[in-house]
Every structure is written in C-alpha cells, then in structure tokens.
Design a protein around this motif. Structure first.
Motif, mmCIF file in Angstrom:
data_model
loop_
_atom_site.group_PDB
_atom_site.id
_atom_site.type_symbol
_atom_site.label_atom_id
_atom_site.label_comp_id
_atom_site.label_asym_id
_atom_site.label_seq_id
_atom_site.Cartn_x
_atom_site.Cartn_y
_atom_site.Cartn_z
ATOM 1 N N HIS A 170 -4.520 -20.237 -19.548
ATOM 2 C CA HIS A 170 -5.883 -19.685 -19.580
ATOM 3 C C HIS A 170 -6.273 -19.049 -18.248
ATOM 4 N N HIS A 200 -8.301 -15.169 -16.586
ATOM 5 C CA HIS A 200 -8.982 -13.894 -16.845
ATOM 6 C C HIS A 200 -8.668 -13.001 -15.643
ATOM 7 N N HIS A 249 -13.576 -21.417 -25.058
ATOM 8 C CA HIS A 249 -14.094 -22.354 -24.053
ATOM 9 C C HIS A 249 -14.966 -23.363 -24.784
ATOM 10 N N HIS A 273 -11.105 -26.397 -21.459
ATOM 11 C CA HIS A 273 -11.960 -27.262 -20.629
ATOM 12 C C HIS A 273 -12.089 -28.687 -21.161
ATOM 13 N N ASP A 315 -8.019 -20.784 -15.101
ATOM 14 C CA ASP A 315 -9.227 -20.004 -15.292
ATOM 15 C C ASP A 315 -9.186 -18.848 -14.283
HETATM 16 ZN ZN LIG Z 1 -12.160 -19.098 -18.898
#
Ligand SMILES: [Zn+2]
Length: 404
Positions: A71, A73, A208, A265, A316
């Motif tokens: 995960h 971005h 998420h 998460h 993340d």
């Molecule tokens: Zn994220």
C-alpha cells in the motif's frame, strides 16, 4: 548495490542464510534458477553437486524474496517532509489537500520517479500502488516492479460510473484494479459496485478502513470533523444516514469483505471486528509508521495473528511517512510486539503481501516462483539468526530479478 538480472540460463545463487518463506531457514544455502523460475532451494553443498550452470556466491548475506509494499501512493511523494504530524487526522487531510494543489504535474512526476528508485534500493519488488490520476502508470511501466495499480475512487455522493474504467490491462508486470478510498468518502452503493467490478474480474480490492477515531465517530452517528470536511467539500449526501456500526462491521454489512479485500490500517478495531475480518478471511495491510505519524495508534497485531489473519505491510505515502521502507515498517512492529516470532515479520513483508495482491508466483523462494530476490547484510550470527537480522542494522546488498 549489486544487480543480477536473470534470463533463461541456469544460475545457482549461494548465500550464508536463505529465508524461503515456505519452510525453515537454510544455513549455507542456495537457490537454483532456470528458465526464469526457481527450480530448487536447499543446502549449497547438495545443490552444487547436481547443478550444471553458473554459480554466484553472494557471500555473508541473507537471501530472501523481494519485499512487498502492499500500500503506497506514489503521487503524494512530492509532499515528503512538507506535512507535520498534527495529532488530528482530519487536520492532516486538510493540509494534504491544500499542499498538494501547490505542485505542478512535473514536480509530482519527478518526486514519484525518485520514490520508485528508493523503493528499489529498499528491496521492494511488488507494489500495491494507489493512484488518482494515472500519472504513475507510465512510470511503473518502465520500472522493474510487479504492480497492482489501484485506481482510487473518492465520491461520497456516489455518481461515478464504473463502465469507463479500463477493464483490460495486458501487461505481464501489472494488474489494474480499483479501490474506494474509505467508508467515509465513497457512497455505500458505489463501494458495492466497485467490489462487484473487481470480484467479476478476480482482482484485489483495497480500502482504507478503521484508521482514525474520527472515522469511527462518523460511521457511528454521522457527526464530527469528517462530517464537516465532507460538507466543506460539497461531498456530503443529504440522504446519508450513519449506519451506527464500526467501520469493519459496516463494510461487512455491505458484503464487500472477502479474501480478495485488502483492509488498509485496521487500527481502530474491536475484538468483534477482528472476528469479522477473520471469518471473511480479509487481508489486513498494516502501515505502522504512517499510523505513528498521524497519531492514530498501532494495529493490534497479536490479536490479528491469533485470529488466524495474515497481515501484510505498506508504507502508505510520503505524506504520512518519511521513508518507503518495508524493513522499517517491520522494525516498528517488532519493537512494539517483540513477542511475535521474527519469521512472522518477514512473512508479512514478503509472502503475505504477495498473497494479498493476488500474486501466487511471488513472495517465496520455492520451485515455480519467480526469482525476485534480495540479499540482506546484517548481524545474523547468534543462536537465532532471523531475530538478529530483524533487530540489527541491515542493508540491501544485491537484487536478483527477472530480465523480462
Ligand atoms: Zn493510503
């Protein structure tokens, strides 16, 4: 860092320690590669006798599968060191939205390119990349990673039509999938439509969930800072009625939890939530350094494992992390939960990440798997070499990868 692109020719890689992820560690071991696949793993002395190809001694290192960052971005890489922890999740979201608008496309692209280089140096071979613009698709096509590209959908009013989304994506290294951002930014009907889109195509689905206390509050009674944020952005739906459920229970009621759903998460979860996650066999993806940055707490890893879940790891983005290192994510959790066997952390960083992303050919050193490997130096000389490796400083010394 040394690089060993492998072709179809046979090669035998020898290392001080092999961590196959399927089966126990092998001291003074070797991995045999032929025709682009791993064909044997075992003691070097044994494999060397029957192997006829070239032999490469990687030295005093641990050889393991390339890491999986399930995960991230990359589009947010330009925000590195530009946002500070505020202790409030929604305040952070607002400053992210404000700051992001300050950069040009070229700056965003350049930062994402640098981030990809960093991921490579940090030993990552498989990525779960979440993108909003498609900008990183072109970069990833040129890069030697395996990727699941999740097109992210943020639409609480629920008007997005999925029929326009790319259905076919004929690339060996890349799978195209969809991701609704979160239970509080995508309408329930749209979350269900996205799940059926990915389900029909056998692709992973990522969302998420249970990240901040504000999210829990909003789904419980529709109030709090998230309600204000949605109203401020003209995204609040006047007909929305809070489900009065926890984020996990809400997604379960929508029918979108299964073994192809990655729940990113899972920090704000109760024992009942964990029971639901386990029953649905979902794939939790933990991003502990981001959680610490945002001050939302740490996921209850021992409880997740006790329930039989196989969590994977993500960094993340660089908007809530200062590194893109799966090894660092493993360390944070290890220091929080040292009672968990060190092997488990390596599984989370490799095999379980590959499973979550639907890659049955990555994440382990075993016959039939792709030869995506890293050599790690560290201190693994004690009685428990895997613990020594996890605890001490370590460095990716070499990468072995398919020259596709
Ligand atoms: Zn994220």
């Amino acid at each position: 860092m040394e690089e060993y692109p492998v072709s179809r020719k046979p090669v035998l890689f020898r290392a001080r320690l092999i961590l196959p992820m399927q089966g126990p560690p092998v001291e003074n071991g070797a991995v045999a590669v032929e025709r682009g696949r791993i064909v044997a793993v075992g003691p070097y002395s044994l494999l060397r006798r029957t192997f006829s190809g070239r032999s490469v001694d990687l030295g005093e290192v641990a050889l393991l599968p390339a890491l999986a960052n399930a995960h991230t971005h990359l589009e947010l890489s330009v925000l590195r060191f530009r946002l500070t922890p505020t202790g409030s999740f929604v305040t952070w979201v607002k400053s992210l939205l404000r700051k992001r608008a300050e950069f040009s496309l070229e700056e965003v692209r350049r930062a994402a390119g640098e981030a990809l280089k960093e991921l490579w140096r940090e030993g990552v071979g498989l990525l779960g990349e979440v993108g909003n613009t498609g900008l990183t698709l072109a970069l990833l096509r040129e890069a030697p990673f395996f990727t699941v590209y999740f097109r992210e959908i943020i639409d609480f009013r629920g008007t997005t039509e999925l029929k326009d989304f790319l259905a076919r994506f004929p690339e060996a290294r890349m799978v195209y999938a969809l991701s609704p951002h979160a239970p509080y930014t995508v309408s329930p009907v749209l979350i269900q439509a996205i799940k059926s889109w990915t389900r029909r195509r056998g692709r992973p689905f990522s969302i998420h969930v249970a990240e901040s206390p504000e999210e829990t509050l909003f789904l419980r009674d529709g109030s709090g800072p998230i309600r204000f944020l949605l109203e401020e952005r003209g995204q609040f739906h006047p007909e929305f009625r809070a489900p009065g459920l926890s984020p996990v229970a809400y997604l379960d009621r929508l029918g979108v939890l299964d073994d192809r759903t990655i729940c990113v998460h899972v920090v704000q979860v109760s024992p009942e939530d964990i029971e639901i996650l386990a029953r649905r066999r979902v794939r939790p993806c933990l991003c502990p350094r981001s959680n610490v940055f945002l001050g939302v707490g740490l996921p209850p890893l021992p409880d997740l494992l006790r329930a039989g879940l196989r969590p994977c790891l993500g960094t993340d983005s660089l908007a809530s992390n200062d590194r893109l290192s799966i090894l660092s994510e493993m360390e944070v959790l290890y220091y929080a939960y040292p009672e968990i066997p060190p092997e488990t952390y390596f599984l989370m960083g490799t095999l379980w990440g590959a499973e979550a992303l639907g890659r049955r050919d990555l994440g382990a050193l075993a016959p039939g798997f792709r030869p995506e490997m890293i050599a790690l130096s560290g201190s693994f000389s004690g009685s428990d070499p895997v613990r020594g490796l996890l605890e001490g400083p370590k460095k990716v010394e070499a990468r072995i990868y398919e020259d596709l």
